[in-house]
Write an enzyme that holds these catalytic residues in place. Sequence first.
Site, short mmCIF file in Angstrom:
data_model
loop_
_atom_site.label_atom_id
_atom_site.label_comp_id
_atom_site.label_asym_id
_atom_site.label_seq_id
_atom_site.Cartn_x
_atom_site.Cartn_y
_atom_site.Cartn_z
N HIS A 182 1.60 4.49 -2.69
CA HIS A 182 1.50 6.50 -2.33
C HIS A 182 3.10 6.79 -2.93
O HIS A 182 3.00 7.64 -3.95
CB HIS A 182 1.56 6.19 -0.91
CG HIS A 182 0.32 6.50 -0.47
ND1 HIS A 182 -0.75 7.00 -0.67
CD2 HIS A 182 0.31 6.13 0.59
CE1 HIS A 182 -1.85 6.79 -0.58
NE2 HIS A 182 -1.79 5.72 0.94
N HIS A 209 -5.59 7.82 -1.75
CA HIS A 209 -6.63 6.20 -1.70
C HIS A 209 -7.63 5.86 -2.50
O HIS A 209 -8.30 7.57 -2.83
CB HIS A 209 -7.20 6.57 -0.40
CG HIS A 209 -5.91 6.48 1.09
ND1 HIS A 209 -5.74 7.45 1.53
CD2 HIS A 209 -4.91 5.67 0.92
CE1 HIS A 209 -4.74 6.77 2.75
NE2 HIS A 209 -3.88 5.71 2.63
N HIS A 241 0.50 -0.69 0.12
CA HIS A 241 0.28 -0.04 -0.36
C HIS A 241 0.30 1.43 -0.23
O HIS A 241 0.61 2.05 -0.64
CB HIS A 241 -0.89 -0.15 1.72
CG HIS A 241 -1.60 1.22 1.31
ND1 HIS A 241 -3.02 1.73 0.84
CD2 HIS A 241 -1.04 1.72 2.65
CE1 HIS A 241 -3.69 2.68 1.56
NE2 HIS A 241 -2.16 3.03 2.33
N GLU A 242 1.53 0.88 0.61
CA GLU A 242 3.06 2.54 0.98
C GLU A 242 3.41 2.95 -0.02
O GLU A 242 3.81 4.03 -1.01
CB GLU A 242 3.72 2.24 2.36
CG GLU A 242 2.38 2.47 3.10
CD GLU A 242 1.97 3.68 3.63
OE1 GLU A 242 2.44 4.66 3.22
OE2 GLU A 242 1.18 3.49 4.92
#
Length: 357
Positions: free
Chosen positions: A209, A215, A205-206
């Site tokens: 980014h 998101h 998930h990171e």
Amino acid sequence: MNMKRKNEKMNPKIGIKKLLILTMAMVVCFASCEKKEVDDPTATTPNEEVSTEDQDTTFITKYFLGDQVKVRLEEDGTYSLAGSDTRLFEEQLSDSPDSFDENPVPDAGQTNLGLGGGVRKWTNGVVYYVISGLSASVRSELQKSFDEWTSKTNVTFKERTNQSNYVTISSSGSNSNSGVATLGMNGSRGFIRLGTRATAVVIIHEIGHTLGYIHEQNRSDRDNFIRINFENIQNGAQDQFFKSNSATLLTGQFDINSTMMYGSFTFSKNGRPTITDLNGNLLPQRQARISTLDVEGTNSLYSSSDGNPDTGGETDPCDGVDEWSRFRRYAVGERVTYRGSLYERDFTRWNFITRCN
């Protein structure tokens, strides 16, 4: 009174029973008062809820990609977007929506500029990194996360040698399965900071980014697919569920399975879901993988043709590429010609590729 004391002395089982009841009551009280560690932002069960109770909730209003947002200045000088795990630099924010242009004019002069604000993708789809202070277990989870992205997309990860653009991946020191990351390529200042119990679910998930993605629940079209239960969201966390009208969409359609999607109980204040589908059902449990639409979106943004095309001088790299139009909104990765040059759309700007023959 004396007779009662005598009976208790004669029957020690009564005293032991009272002691056990008192001990159990103390344990229950302690368990109910103990605050749970904060971790996984993709949590989908009440036991993994994320909390903002102890965080400083002093937010200021800024504009990000033309949308009004709440941000908080962190100790390292970055700004947390609505207090979330997304970190922004000051030049990525503005005091007015007028500073954001959805369709800027391609300009060859941009090639001589530095970061220049906004969000930028990684050149040629290569993320250079430096690792600092990670435990063996987190390094193992990090490698799994790298492998997940590289095995399915055009993105690659390489240890930095002398590159000027790189991300530093380090420990945050938090005893949790957590992480924060800056958005996009940010010269030498980009970072991913991971808790000491970080798993691939969080790290994948990171990395999203770092690649430039916000998101999934912040999409402007989210209300057509999910329901945000604001009455269940912790105080100070409501802004995490803002809608962005200008941010680049990773997936072609809303994707509850995206690695960038919050879980059903993220930032719950009462154990009830903060996000459900339109029928009130919980979202699927997060997994340590990117979804089919994550793959399609990433390969669209980070195409295999990234970089300067090598035509050997035989073919014009601008052949078949349309001239830029001020009446279109372009997706990241699309290419146009403008005044005799080839450009590719980045998140918030055009990148010069080469001169047309």
